[in-house]
Design an enzyme around this catalytic site. Structure first.
Site, mmCIF file in Angstrom:
data_model
loop_
_atom_site.group_PDB
_atom_site.id
_atom_site.type_symbol
_atom_site.label_atom_id
_atom_site.label_comp_id
_atom_site.label_asym_id
_atom_site.label_seq_id
_atom_site.Cartn_x
_atom_site.Cartn_y
_atom_site.Cartn_z
ATOM 1 N N LYS A 67 0.864 -1.194 0.000
ATOM 2 C CA LYS A 67 0.000 0.000 0.000
ATOM 3 C C LYS A 67 0.886 1.226 0.000
ATOM 4 O O LYS A 67 1.864 1.300 0.747
ATOM 5 C CB LYS A 67 -0.846 -0.023 1.293
ATOM 6 C CG LYS A 67 -1.822 1.102 1.425
ATOM 7 C CD LYS A 67 -3.204 0.695 0.981
ATOM 8 C CE LYS A 67 -4.158 1.858 0.823
ATOM 9 N NZ LYS A 67 -3.955 2.633 -0.418
ATOM 10 N N LYS A 103 4.957 2.037 -3.201
ATOM 11 C CA LYS A 103 4.930 3.443 -3.622
ATOM 12 C C LYS A 103 5.069 3.484 -5.132
ATOM 13 O O LYS A 103 5.625 2.563 -5.739
ATOM 14 C CB LYS A 103 6.089 4.212 -2.977
ATOM 15 C CG LYS A 103 5.848 5.696 -2.823
ATOM 16 C CD LYS A 103 4.916 6.016 -1.658
ATOM 17 C CE LYS A 103 4.638 7.481 -1.488
ATOM 18 N NZ LYS A 103 3.951 7.748 -0.216
#
Ligand code: NAD
Length: 428
Positions: A67, A103
């Site tokens: 995430k 990311k």
């Protein structure tokens, strides 16, 4: 990898002094699990076909799908994206979210694109990533210079490619496309709960407690409003153009209204009528950081408190709402001077926490009320702030080291649950 990564690694080394983890864990956290670099083709408004460089890194998924946000910025590089993904691995673990860290980003100055070009770029990035992301693989969200509308375009594109509606592939979406109530305020609200939990422990929970906040954007301005409403004195705020200061406390709702209409803080002090309405002095960003206040909140940029100015910081506590506002060396100086630094991977984790709530709601197809979101956010922020504080006291270490110890414990537990060397050698 870059400075961000080496700073994070140095923090991790400190945590290793207090917690024993298996060699498997240490090895696994050395490099990203998967990285992709893509060339993203965009038909520009003038007819040219232009290629942009894009990245996505999934650092570690031991605790769940990865995430992390997507950044559109001219300085985006593979190194930066990997460092931020590493950081997210620990942030998600501190908050006990069932995620690893990821990311993404594109090297681009989005301010130079038309809205059509921005949409084409966002959709082309998702085309290029293909199956690298997914609700059970890697879930992006907004970051620097990306927003809810861009997340909406990206989700749309993912749906088109996969021929199904999959809102849980991305968070931070517009409400009408499956976003969560409370997401916009989540970072500031989460930081507010952490601040409220810590202040009594350091005898600063008084209406006389003064705050200076650098950065008056989404996170900083909303947090300033919450602190003001709670009765604290916010004496200085700033944005990229400069800041304002009033030792008796600023009227934050009035300043926010003014910033919303004028788009700048500068005009709060530069026009006579507003000056009279909201008395305050101009202050530079540099001076704001060194003000004699109780609490300093960097909520703008990376690397604001460094070896260059750390010795001049007079605040008793620093709550990092921005990502990476304090350099490793800057923190050493401040901690030695008795300043409590509450780290970003705890303080600003309200955003990713409500992103998690959005993902849960998308997957269940059942949407919560604002009260439900806020109550669950408060519970989690307070619980994990207390946990990090207990580790700080128990180990006699900084709150950042404690946050890394806390995260590392959870990550290594998930790794060891799959089997350790001792297990395979029949030693346990
Ligand atoms: P934003 O773009 O809404 O606001 C940034 C603010 O910083 C603006 O007011 C801008 O004028 C100001 N600024 C820029 N340069 C400055 C300077 N030199 N001195 C003082 N102020 C300056 O961004 P945001 O969403 O509020 O994010 C701020 C920080 O918080 C970033 O580090 C971001 O990574 C971090 N953060 C944000 C979220 C979130 O959900 N918004 C979540 C986690 C972390």
């Amino acid at each position: 990898m870059g400075t961000l990564f080496s700073d994070a690694e140095r923090h991790l080394q400190k945590a290793f002094e207090h917690i024993e983890v298996s060699p498997d864990t240490i090895e696994r956290l050395k490099y990203p699990k998967a990285s992709i670099k893509v060339r993203v083709p965009v038909r520009m408004d003038n007819g040219d076909l232009k290629f942009f460089e894009g990245y996505r890194v999934r650092f570690d998924d031991t605790r769940g799908p990865t995430k992390g946000g997507i950044r559109f910025h001219p300085n985006v590089s593979q190194d930066e994206v990997a460092s931020l993904a590493y950081w997210m691995t620990f942030k998600c673990a501190v908050l006990d979210l069932p995620y690893g860290g990821g990311k993404g980003g594109i090297t681009v100055d989005p301010k130079k694109l038309s809205r059509f070009e921005l949409e084409r770029l966002s959709r082309a990035y998702i085309n290029a990533l293909g199956d690298f992301i997914g609700p059970d693989i890697d879930i992006p969200a907004p970051d620097v210079y990306t927003n809810a509308m861009i997340m909406g375009w990206m989700m749309d594109q993912y749906n088109t490619i996969h021929r199904r509606i999959a809102p849980a592939v991305i968070t931070g979406k517009p409400l009408a496309m499956g976003g969560s109530v409370g997401r916009e305020d989540a970072t500031a609200t989460g930081a507010f709960h952490t601040i409220q939990a810590i202040l009594p422990k350091i005898n600063l929970d008084s209406p006389e407690t003064t705050f200076a906040i650098q950065g008056f954007g989404n996170a900083g301005a909303i947090l300033a409003g919450l602190l003001h409403k709670a009765g604290y004195k916010v004496v200085a705020v700033s944005d990229s153009k400069g800041g304002i200061h009033n030792a008796d406390g600023l009227d934050i709702p009035a300043v926010r209204d003014h910033k919303e209409t004028s788009r700048t803080l500068e005009s709060v002090y530069c026009k006579d009528d507003v000056c009279t309405l909201y008395p305050s002095d101009r202050i530079s960003n540099h001076d704001l950081l060194e003000l004699d206040v109780d609490v300093l909140i960097p909520a703008a940029l990376e690397n604001q408190l460094t070896a260059d100015n750390a010795a001049n910081i007079k605040a008793k506590a620093v709550f990092e709402v921005a990502n990476g506002p304090t350099s490793y060396d800057g923190e050493e100086i401040m901690v030695n001077n008795g300043i409590l630094v509450v780290p970003d991977i705890l303080t600003n984790a309200g955003g990713v926490t409500v992103s998690y709530f959005e993902w849960v709601q998308n997957r269940s197809g059942y949407y919560w009320t604002l009260d439900e979101v806020n109550q669950r956010l408060e519970e989690r922020m307070v619980r994990e702030t207390e946990n990090v504080w207990s580790i700080t006291k128990e180990k006699g270490c900084s709150m950042r080291t404690a946050a890394y110890i806390h995260a590392l414990g959870r990550i290594s537990e998930a790794m060891d649950a799959r089997g350790t060397k001792d297990y395979y050698l029949n030693k346990v």
